[in-house]
Design a protein around this motif. Structure first.
Motif, PDB file in Angstrom:
ATOM      1  N   ASP A 211     -40.906  13.757  59.124  1.00  0.00           N
ATOM      2  CA  ASP A 211     -40.760  15.176  58.442  1.00  0.00           C
ATOM      3  C   ASP A 211     -41.057  16.057  59.494  1.00  0.00           C
ATOM      4  OD1 ASP A 211     -40.553  16.947  56.412  1.00  0.00           O
ATOM      5  OD2 ASP A 211     -42.630  16.942  55.922  1.00  0.00           O
ATOM      6  N   LEU A 212     -40.069  16.526  60.029  1.00  0.00           N
ATOM      7  CA  LEU A 212     -39.952  17.403  61.181  1.00  0.00           C
ATOM      8  C   LEU A 212     -39.858  18.972  60.639  1.00  0.00           C
ATOM      9  CD1 LEU A 212     -37.669  15.275  63.571  1.00  0.00           C
ATOM     10  CD2 LEU A 212     -40.041  15.376  63.329  1.00  0.00           C
ATOM     11  N   ARG A 213     -40.468  20.049  61.280  1.00  0.00           N
ATOM     12  CA  ARG A 213     -40.206  21.240  61.240  1.00  0.00           C
ATOM     13  C   ARG A 213     -39.615  21.917  62.320  1.00  0.00           C
ATOM     14  NH1 ARG A 213     -40.741  20.535  56.258  1.00  0.00           N
ATOM     15  NH2 ARG A 213     -42.648  20.606  55.479  1.00  0.00           N
ATOM     16  N   ILE A 214     -38.756  22.700  62.150  1.00  0.00           N
ATOM     17  CA  ILE A 214     -38.259  23.713  63.271  1.00  0.00           C
ATOM     18  C   ILE A 214     -38.425  24.952  63.281  1.00  0.00           C
ATOM     19  CG2 ILE A 214     -35.854  24.279  64.432  1.00  0.00           C
ATOM     20  CD1 ILE A 214     -34.998  21.445  62.916  1.00  0.00           C
ATOM     21  N   GLN A 215     -38.881  25.619  64.119  1.00  0.00           N
ATOM     22  CA  GLN A 215     -39.323  26.963  64.283  1.00  0.00           C
ATOM     23  C   GLN A 215     -38.878  27.728  65.715  1.00  0.00           C
ATOM     24  OE1 GLN A 215     -43.350  27.191  63.091  1.00  0.00           O
ATOM     25  NE2 GLN A 215     -44.154  26.063  65.101  1.00  0.00           N
ATOM     26  N   LEU A 216     -38.797  28.872  65.491  1.00  0.00           N
ATOM     27  CA  LEU A 216     -38.717  29.743  66.919  1.00  0.00           C
ATOM     28  C   LEU A 216     -39.908  30.354  67.301  1.00  0.00           C
ATOM     29  CD1 LEU A 216     -36.435  30.836  68.564  1.00  0.00           C
ATOM     30  CD2 LEU A 216     -36.753  32.958  67.229  1.00  0.00           C
TER      31      LEU A 216
ATOM     32  N   GLY B 171     -46.715  15.371  70.711  1.00  0.00           N
ATOM     33  CA  GLY B 171     -45.812  15.296  69.526  1.00  0.00           C
ATOM     34  C   GLY B 171     -45.059  16.420  69.015  1.00  0.00           C
ATOM     35  N   GLU B 172     -44.752  17.252  70.314  1.00  0.00           N
ATOM     36  CA  GLU B 172     -43.886  18.458  69.902  1.00  0.00           C
ATOM     37  C   GLU B 172     -42.693  18.525  70.864  1.00  0.00           C
ATOM     38  OE1 GLU B 172     -47.219  21.843  68.643  1.00  0.00           O
ATOM     39  OE2 GLU B 172     -46.440  21.940  70.697  1.00  0.00           O
ATOM     40  N   ILE B 173     -41.500  18.972  70.681  1.00  0.00           N
ATOM     41  CA  ILE B 173     -40.444  19.048  71.390  1.00  0.00           C
ATOM     42  C   ILE B 173     -40.002  20.507  71.607  1.00  0.00           C
ATOM     43  CG2 ILE B 173     -37.881  18.528  71.647  1.00  0.00           C
ATOM     44  CD1 ILE B 173     -38.420  15.918  70.014  1.00  0.00           C
ATOM     45  N   LEU B 174     -39.890  20.988  72.959  1.00  0.00           N
ATOM     46  CA  LEU B 174     -39.439  22.466  73.160  1.00  0.00           C
ATOM     47  C   LEU B 174     -38.164  22.261  73.779  1.00  0.00           C
ATOM     48  CD1 LEU B 174     -42.578  23.569  74.867  1.00  0.00           C
ATOM     49  CD2 LEU B 174     -41.955  24.355  72.700  1.00  0.00           C
ATOM     50  N   ILE B 175     -37.391  23.036  72.840  1.00  0.00           N
ATOM     51  CA  ILE B 175     -35.921  23.431  73.688  1.00  0.00           C
ATOM     52  C   ILE B 175     -35.908  24.839  73.896  1.00  0.00           C
ATOM     53  CG2 ILE B 175     -33.535  23.224  73.058  1.00  0.00           C
ATOM     54  CD1 ILE B 175     -34.612  20.456  72.916  1.00  0.00           C
ATOM     55  N   GLN B 176     -35.412  25.247  75.149  1.00  0.00           N
ATOM     56  CA  GLN B 176     -35.430  26.526  75.421  1.00  0.00           C
ATOM     57  C   GLN B 176     -34.181  27.332  74.790  1.00  0.00           C
ATOM     58  OE1 GLN B 176     -34.734  26.076  79.815  1.00  0.00           O
ATOM     59  NE2 GLN B 176     -36.794  25.627  80.232  1.00  0.00           N
ATOM     60  N   GLY B 177     -34.539  28.478  74.550  1.00  0.00           N
ATOM     61  CA  GLY B 177     -33.618  29.088  73.326  1.00  0.00           C
ATOM     62  C   GLY B 177     -33.684  29.051  72.176  1.00  0.00           C
ATOM     63  N   ASP B 178     -32.833  29.735  71.368  1.00  0.00           N
ATOM     64  CA  ASP B 178     -32.687  29.786  69.777  1.00  0.00           C
ATOM     65  C   ASP B 178     -31.461  28.686  69.497  1.00  0.00           C
ATOM     66  OD1 ASP B 178     -32.833  30.278  66.974  1.00  0.00           O
ATOM     67  OD2 ASP B 178     -32.625  32.246  67.184  1.00  0.00           O
ATOM     68  N   PHE B 179     -32.030  27.386  69.163  1.00  0.00           N
ATOM     69  CA  PHE B 179     -31.134  26.554  68.712  1.00  0.00           C
ATOM     70  C   PHE B 179     -31.485  26.029  67.487  1.00  0.00           C
ATOM     71  CE2 PHE B 179     -30.363  26.798  73.194  1.00  0.00           C
ATOM     72  CZ  PHE B 179     -28.987  26.784  73.496  1.00  0.00           C
ATOM     73  N   ARG B 180     -32.206  26.634  66.494  1.00  0.00           N
ATOM     74  CA  ARG B 180     -32.798  26.245  65.227  1.00  0.00           C
ATOM     75  C   ARG B 180     -31.299  25.578  64.333  1.00  0.00           C
ATOM     76  NH1 ARG B 180     -35.694  31.293  63.389  1.00  0.00           N
ATOM     77  NH2 ARG B 180     -34.047  32.244  64.118  1.00  0.00           N
ATOM     78  N   GLU B 181     -30.435  26.159  64.258  1.00  0.00           N
ATOM     79  CA  GLU B 181     -29.207  25.805  63.314  1.00  0.00           C
ATOM     80  C   GLU B 181     -28.796  24.348  64.188  1.00  0.00           C
ATOM     81  OE1 GLU B 181     -28.263  26.608  60.324  1.00  0.00           O
ATOM     82  OE2 GLU B 181     -29.780  28.012  60.414  1.00  0.00           O
ATOM     83  N   LYS B 182     -28.530  24.457  65.299  1.00  0.00           N
ATOM     84  CA  LYS B 182     -27.781  23.057  66.157  1.00  0.00           C
ATOM     85  C   LYS B 182     -28.805  22.192  65.785  1.00  0.00           C
ATOM     86  CE  LYS B 182     -25.140  21.970  69.989  1.00  0.00           C
ATOM     87  NZ  LYS B 182     -24.389  22.483  71.076  1.00  0.00           N
ATOM     88  N   VAL B 183     -30.085  22.309  66.319  1.00  0.00           N
ATOM     89  CA  VAL B 183     -31.158  21.156  66.023  1.00  0.00           C
ATOM     90  C   VAL B 183     -31.259  20.735  64.851  1.00  0.00           C
ATOM     91  CG1 VAL B 183     -33.565  20.579  66.650  1.00  0.00           C
ATOM     92  CG2 VAL B 183     -32.340  22.021  68.217  1.00  0.00           C
ATOM     93  N   LEU B 184     -31.246  21.619  63.843  1.00  0.00           N
ATOM     94  CA  LEU B 184     -31.502  20.996  62.284  1.00  0.00           C
ATOM     95  C   LEU B 184     -30.342  20.309  61.939  1.00  0.00           C
ATOM     96  CD1 LEU B 184     -32.763  21.266  59.683  1.00  0.00           C
ATOM     97  CD2 LEU B 184     -31.514  23.221  59.035  1.00  0.00           C
ATOM     98  N   GLN B 185     -29.123  20.699  62.145  1.00  0.00           N
ATOM     99  CA  GLN B 185     -27.832  19.741  62.198  1.00  0.00           C
ATOM    100  C   GLN B 185     -27.870  18.583  62.717  1.00  0.00           C
ATOM    101  OE1 GLN B 185     -24.559  22.131  62.932  1.00  0.00           O
ATOM    102  NE2 GLN B 185     -24.554  23.686  61.348  1.00  0.00           N
ATOM    103  N   LEU B 186     -28.010  18.240  64.075  1.00  0.00           N
ATOM    104  CA  LEU B 186     -28.385  17.151  64.838  1.00  0.00           C
ATOM    105  C   LEU B 186     -29.398  16.096  64.231  1.00  0.00           C
ATOM    106  CD1 LEU B 186     -27.999  18.717  68.508  1.00  0.00           C
ATOM    107  CD2 LEU B 186     -26.418  17.134  67.414  1.00  0.00           C
ATOM    108  N   LEU B 187     -30.466  16.665  63.798  1.00  0.00           N
ATOM    109  CA  LEU B 187     -31.698  16.013  63.192  1.00  0.00           C
ATOM    110  C   LEU B 187     -31.154  15.291  62.121  1.00  0.00           C
ATOM    111  CD1 LEU B 187     -34.984  17.919  64.167  1.00  0.00           C
ATOM    112  CD2 LEU B 187     -34.229  15.886  65.282  1.00  0.00           C
ATOM    113  N   GLN B 188     -30.755  16.249  61.158  1.00  0.00           N
ATOM    114  CA  GLN B 188     -30.174  15.681  59.860  1.00  0.00           C
ATOM    115  C   GLN B 188     -29.286  14.753  60.034  1.00  0.00           C
ATOM    116  OE1 GLN B 188     -29.270  19.388  57.689  1.00  0.00           O
ATOM    117  NE2 GLN B 188     -31.670  19.561  56.765  1.00  0.00           N
ATOM    118  N   ALA B 189     -28.205  14.729  61.077  1.00  0.00           N
ATOM    119  CA  ALA B 189     -27.416  13.766  61.300  1.00  0.00           C
ATOM    120  C   ALA B 189     -27.926  12.405  61.603  1.00  0.00           C
ATOM    121  CB  ALA B 189     -26.260  14.364  62.322  1.00  0.00           C
TER     122      ALA B 189
END
Length: 114
Positions: free
Chosen positions: A38-43, A86-104
């Motif tokens: 159960d992952l949470r994505i935030q800026l 237990g956390e992943i940091l991705i530089q920049g605002d990629f919430r939508e793209k990360v959400l789609q990738l994780l759901q895929a």
């Protein structure tokens, strides 16, 4: 208590020659299935000099699996980042793209925060 010493029982020094530190093992021996995550994505901009990062929290599993997931996400987004505690940091605002990738990949993920 600092993050390094969380597993210790508060003992700094002991004169007992048979004393052994008791640590808590939060490390998982195996990673649960993607559908059970159960992952949470935030800026997040705190403590980063105003620069935005995409923060993925809630990952349960081994450190190796966390690092491999972070590597995959960083490659797909074409940016840098890190994975620890237990956390992943991705530089920049990629919430939508990360959400789609994780759901895929089959993860249960959703946006959190504002």
């Amino acid at each position: 208590m600092s993050k390094k010493n969380r597993g210790l029982s508060g003992v700094v020094y002991s004169t007992d020659p048979d004393f052994e530190y008791q640590t808590e093992h939060n490390e998982f021996e195996s990673t649960p299935d993607n559908r059970e995550q159960d992952l949470r994505i935030q800026l997040d901009k705190k403590q980063r000099g105003g620069k935005a990062v995409t923060l993925i929290t809630g990952f349960r599993g081994t450190a190796g699996d966390l690092i491999s997931l972070a590597k995959k996400l960083k490659q797909k987004c074409g940016v840098g980042g890190s994975a620890k505690d237990g956390e992943i940091l991705i530089q920049g605002d990629f919430r939508e793209k990360v959400l789609q990738l994780l759901q895929a990949e089959g993860f249960r993920a959703k946006k959190a925060g504002g």
